[in-house]
Design an enzyme around this catalytic site. Structure first.
Site, PDB file in Angstrom:
ATOM      1  N   PHE A 149       0.902  -1.068   0.196  1.00  0.00           N
ATOM      2  CA  PHE A 149      -0.043  -0.125  -0.019  1.00  0.00           C
ATOM      3  C   PHE A 149       0.789   1.256   0.048  1.00  0.00           C
ATOM      4  O   PHE A 149       0.344   2.160  -0.240  1.00  0.00           O
ATOM      5  CB  PHE A 149      -0.845  -0.153   1.381  1.00  0.00           C
ATOM      6  CG  PHE A 149      -0.225   0.502   2.420  1.00  0.00           C
ATOM      7  CD1 PHE A 149      -0.085   1.905   3.034  1.00  0.00           C
ATOM      8  CD2 PHE A 149       0.368  -0.483   3.258  1.00  0.00           C
ATOM      9  CE1 PHE A 149       0.485   2.331   3.929  1.00  0.00           C
ATOM     10  CE2 PHE A 149       0.964   0.086   4.471  1.00  0.00           C
ATOM     11  CZ  PHE A 149       1.093   1.332   4.631  1.00  0.00           C
ATOM     12  N   LYS A 173      -1.143  -7.215  -9.119  1.00  0.00           N
ATOM     13  CA  LYS A 173      -1.815  -7.404  -8.241  1.00  0.00           C
ATOM     14  C   LYS A 173      -1.694  -6.328  -7.022  1.00  0.00           C
ATOM     15  O   LYS A 173      -0.929  -6.541  -5.970  1.00  0.00           O
ATOM     16  CB  LYS A 173      -2.089  -8.695  -7.490  1.00  0.00           C
ATOM     17  CG  LYS A 173      -3.143  -9.386  -6.793  1.00  0.00           C
ATOM     18  CD  LYS A 173      -3.728  -8.350  -5.549  1.00  0.00           C
ATOM     19  CE  LYS A 173      -2.884  -8.545  -4.173  1.00  0.00           C
ATOM     20  NZ  LYS A 173      -3.473  -7.502  -3.293  1.00  0.00           N
ATOM     21  N   GLU A 176      -4.878  -3.802  -2.006  1.00  0.00           N
ATOM     22  CA  GLU A 176      -6.586  -3.652  -1.798  1.00  0.00           C
ATOM     23  C   GLU A 176      -6.758  -2.263  -1.218  1.00  0.00           C
ATOM     24  O   GLU A 176      -7.913  -1.776  -1.249  1.00  0.00           O
ATOM     25  CB  GLU A 176      -7.171  -4.816  -1.269  1.00  0.00           C
ATOM     26  CG  GLU A 176      -6.730  -5.069   0.051  1.00  0.00           C
ATOM     27  CD  GLU A 176      -5.784  -6.021   0.279  1.00  0.00           C
ATOM     28  OE1 GLU A 176      -4.735  -5.846  -0.500  1.00  0.00           O
ATOM     29  OE2 GLU A 176      -5.944  -6.886   0.994  1.00  0.00           O
ATOM     30  N   ARG A 177      -5.655  -1.552  -0.434  1.00  0.00           N
ATOM     31  CA  ARG A 177      -5.891  -0.553   0.426  1.00  0.00           C
ATOM     32  C   ARG A 177      -5.944   0.655  -0.632  1.00  0.00           C
ATOM     33  O   ARG A 177      -6.817   1.957  -0.345  1.00  0.00           O
ATOM     34  CB  ARG A 177      -5.104  -0.310   1.487  1.00  0.00           C
ATOM     35  CG  ARG A 177      -4.701  -1.496   2.156  1.00  0.00           C
ATOM     36  CD  ARG A 177      -4.565  -1.375   3.553  1.00  0.00           C
ATOM     37  NE  ARG A 177      -3.972  -2.695   4.283  1.00  0.00           N
ATOM     38  CZ  ARG A 177      -2.944  -2.991   4.569  1.00  0.00           C
ATOM     39  NH1 ARG A 177      -1.807  -1.843   4.597  1.00  0.00           N
ATOM     40  NH2 ARG A 177      -2.725  -3.748   5.404  1.00  0.00           N
ATOM     41  N   SER A 226       5.456  -6.983   3.431  1.00  0.00           N
ATOM     42  CA  SER A 226       5.880  -7.397   4.738  1.00  0.00           C
ATOM     43  C   SER A 226       6.749  -8.672   4.691  1.00  0.00           C
ATOM     44  O   SER A 226       6.600  -9.442   3.872  1.00  0.00           O
ATOM     45  CB  SER A 226       4.823  -7.414   5.649  1.00  0.00           C
ATOM     46  OG  SER A 226       3.800  -8.365   5.409  1.00  0.00           O
ATOM     47  N   CYS A 281       9.285   1.721   3.658  1.00  0.00           N
ATOM     48  CA  CYS A 281      10.586   0.809   4.034  1.00  0.00           C
ATOM     49  C   CYS A 281      11.903   1.178   4.167  1.00  0.00           C
ATOM     50  O   CYS A 281      12.604   0.641   4.824  1.00  0.00           O
ATOM     51  CB  CYS A 281      10.336  -0.476   2.973  1.00  0.00           C
ATOM     52  SG  CYS A 281      11.091   0.063   1.334  1.00  0.00           S
ATOM     53  N   GLU A 383       9.315  -4.296  13.012  1.00  0.00           N
ATOM     54  CA  GLU A 383       8.888  -3.079  12.246  1.00  0.00           C
ATOM     55  C   GLU A 383       7.648  -2.605  12.916  1.00  0.00           C
ATOM     56  O   GLU A 383       6.811  -3.180  12.951  1.00  0.00           O
ATOM     57  CB  GLU A 383       8.830  -3.584  10.700  1.00  0.00           C
ATOM     58  CG  GLU A 383       8.481  -2.225   9.908  1.00  0.00           C
ATOM     59  CD  GLU A 383       8.380  -2.686   8.498  1.00  0.00           C
ATOM     60  OE1 GLU A 383       7.549  -3.774   8.274  1.00  0.00           O
ATOM     61  OE2 GLU A 383       8.850  -2.255   7.631  1.00  0.00           O
TER      62      GLU A 383
END
Ligand code: NAD
Length: 498
Positions: A149, A173, A176-177, A226, A281, A383
């Site tokens: 996201f 893909k 979805e957020r 992640s 990240c 994290e």
């Protein structure tokens, strides 16, 4: 309410699985749309479409393929403001930061325009009597990208730009957020002249991801997200013989040596630690001052800066950062702050009570700063992915070097110093993939490659730069001899260069 389906075969198509996810606007905390979650059958249909379109695209000469990307660059520039606004509304980052997200993606598209040069193989004239040897790089076929996201423009472009320039068809893909921008990018690629079916966006969750991993026609998967999911993707994708790169989470340290320019270091730290609400990240989440004097100086300068951070809605161009992506993310980050307090770290700035007037339902958290964090604490090991900075005091350089080196993540790291010797030693010895020397976020430029080590990266090739081309192509080597070079008689001994 925006309804978002998929983009398959050059068209927007509604989802047919009957499953959907809400899309939120983090700055107000409202649901602003709904995205379809694909079934395995919908994913299969997209792959079939891509597979049918790919051979003609691979047969299109590389320069004509590159021209589509060149046109795409122009179209994204045309729509820059609208894309940045949409991105900021779905993600939560500020509009100027959203523009940076798009720009870092475009830089890889600019690199991809030059990919024909990197597709040239090697040639040896006269490797033996009448023998020539040459190699070529060929596309893999249908490949996929699964993206997170936090960079909904940049990371999709990092994936599909090089893959498509190399002659592959691509299944994206996205998260979805925030699926709005990836769908728009696919539309712009079509407008730029990309044949239908070469870039498909299939929205979804684990079901869609598993369908990608198990699909026999998908040759390679580039994942970013992640670490636990990256490891899962790596294992399950490899089990079906796919080429996989899985980039994961991070805990990026910034070492501040006693000789560093402390004002520069604090400026760097505040931007790299709190920009995009720490949802990068490559965000710095651990500051390591070396020696007590440096630690005291750092804390003295840092506290007022964290206290005066300007948190605002994503549309406020003067805000330092906006809300977190979801309420769930907000609660998770807050719970880490609770954990840190319970573990005995000293919370010098507490952003948990922050509320933004007029935006009371938004997912906001004020900047948080911990001092006296130690390596055994969960807030050091895990994290957090929020605007929370931990200070771990190191007594000397050796201890400071050991911290990132021994941490299980190895994405980025930085050292701030005027001492060239220390900087060189650090860059050479630290067990981390990307190193900054007086640079807090050392994301390499597009024609170098990006990738972390240890639990920050599974697989052996990096993103973009020459590795991006290697990942999305396979090498074929041809050995040719013309009849004039053929000796009489059969040979039963393995040919050698003797
Ligand atoms: P995430 O792992 O939750 O999601 C990433 C992708 O995996 C999404 O497309 C999601 O739909 C899919 N996914 C989620 N759960 C899944 C499951 N159980 N099975 C299969 N697929 C699943 O990550 P996120 O929250 O979107 O992004 C934040 C994370 O990404 C952070 O850990 C961050 O450090 C990392 N990240 C890493 C890099 C890098 O280059 N190393 C870059 C950006 C973000």
């Amino acid at each position: 309410m925006r309804e978002m389906g998929h983009f398959i075969g050059g068209k927007h198509v509604p989802g047919t699985s009957g499953r959907h996810a809400d899309v939120w606007q983090p700055m107000t905390g409202e649901v602003v749309g709904r995205v379809a979650l694909a079934s395995a059958a919908e994913m299969r249909a997209a792959v079939e479409n891509a597979k049918a379109a790919q051979p003609a695209w691979a047969a299109t000469n590389p320069q004509r393929r590159a021209r589509v990307l060149m046109k795409f660059l122009e179209l994204v520039q045309r729509d820059y403001d609208a894309l940045a606004d949409l991105l900021a509304r779905e993600h939560g980052k500020t509009v100027p930061d959203a523009k940076g997200d798009i720009q870092r993606g475009l830089e890889v598209i600019e690199f991809a325009v030059g990919i024909p040069h990197l597709l040239k193989g090697e040639f040896t004239d006269g490797a033996g009597p009448g023998i020539d040897v040459y190699s070529m790089r060929q596309p893999l076929g249908v490949v996929a990208g699964i993206t997170p996201f936090n960079f909904p423009a940049m990371i999709p472009m990092w994936k599909f730009g090089p893959a498509i320039a190399c002659g592959n068809a691509f299944i994206l893909k996205p998260s979805e957020r925030d699926p709005g921008v990836p769908l728009k990018l696919a539309e712009l690629m079509l407008e730029a002249g990309l044949p239908p079916g070469i870039l498909n966006v299939v929205n979804g969750d684990k079901e869609a991801v598993d369908a990608i991993l198990d699909d026999p026609d998908i040759q390679a998967v580039g994942f970013v997200g992640s670490s636990s999911i990256a490891q899962y993707i790596y294992a399950r994708g490899a089990a079906t013989g796919k080429r996989i790169q899985g980039f994961g989470g991070a805990k990026n340290h910034m070492i501040i040596m006693p000789d560093a320019d402390m004002d520069q270091a604090v400026d760097a730290l505040i931007g790299a630690g709190y920009g995009s609400a720490g949802e990068r990240c490559m965000a710095i989440s651990v500051a390591v001052p070396v020696g007590e004097a440096a630690a005291e100086k750092l804390i003295e300068k840092l506290v007022p800066r964290v206290e005066s951070l300007k948190i605002g809605p994503s549309t406020d161009v003067t805000a330092d950062f906006g809300p977190l992506v979801t309420r769930e993310a907000l609660e998770r980050v807050k719970s880490y702050v609770d954990i840190g307090v319970n573990e005995g770290a000293k919370l010098l700035v507490d952003g948990r009570g922050f509320k933004l007037q007029g935006y009371e339902n938004g997912f906001y958290l004020g900047g948080c700063l911990f001092d006296h964090v130690t390596p055994d604490m969960r807030i050091y090991k895990e994290e957090i992915f929020g605007p929370v900075l931990s200070v771990v005091r190191a007594k000397d350089y050796k201890e400071a070097l050991r911290l990132p080196t021994e941490h299980e993540y190895g994405n980025g790291v930085a050292i701030f110093t005027r001492d060239g010797d220390a900087a060189r030693d650090f860059a050479s010895k630290v067990n981390v993939g990307m190193v900054g020397i007086n640079v807090p976020i050392p994301v390499p430029i597009a024609y170098h490659t990006f990738g972390g080590w240890k639990r920050s990266g599974f697989g052996d090739l990096n993103q973009h730069g020459p590795d991006g081309v290697r990942f999305y192509t396979k090498t074929k080597t041809v050995t040719s001899r013309w009849p004039s070079g053929v000796k009489d008689g059969a040979e039963f001994v393995i040919p050698t260069m003797n």
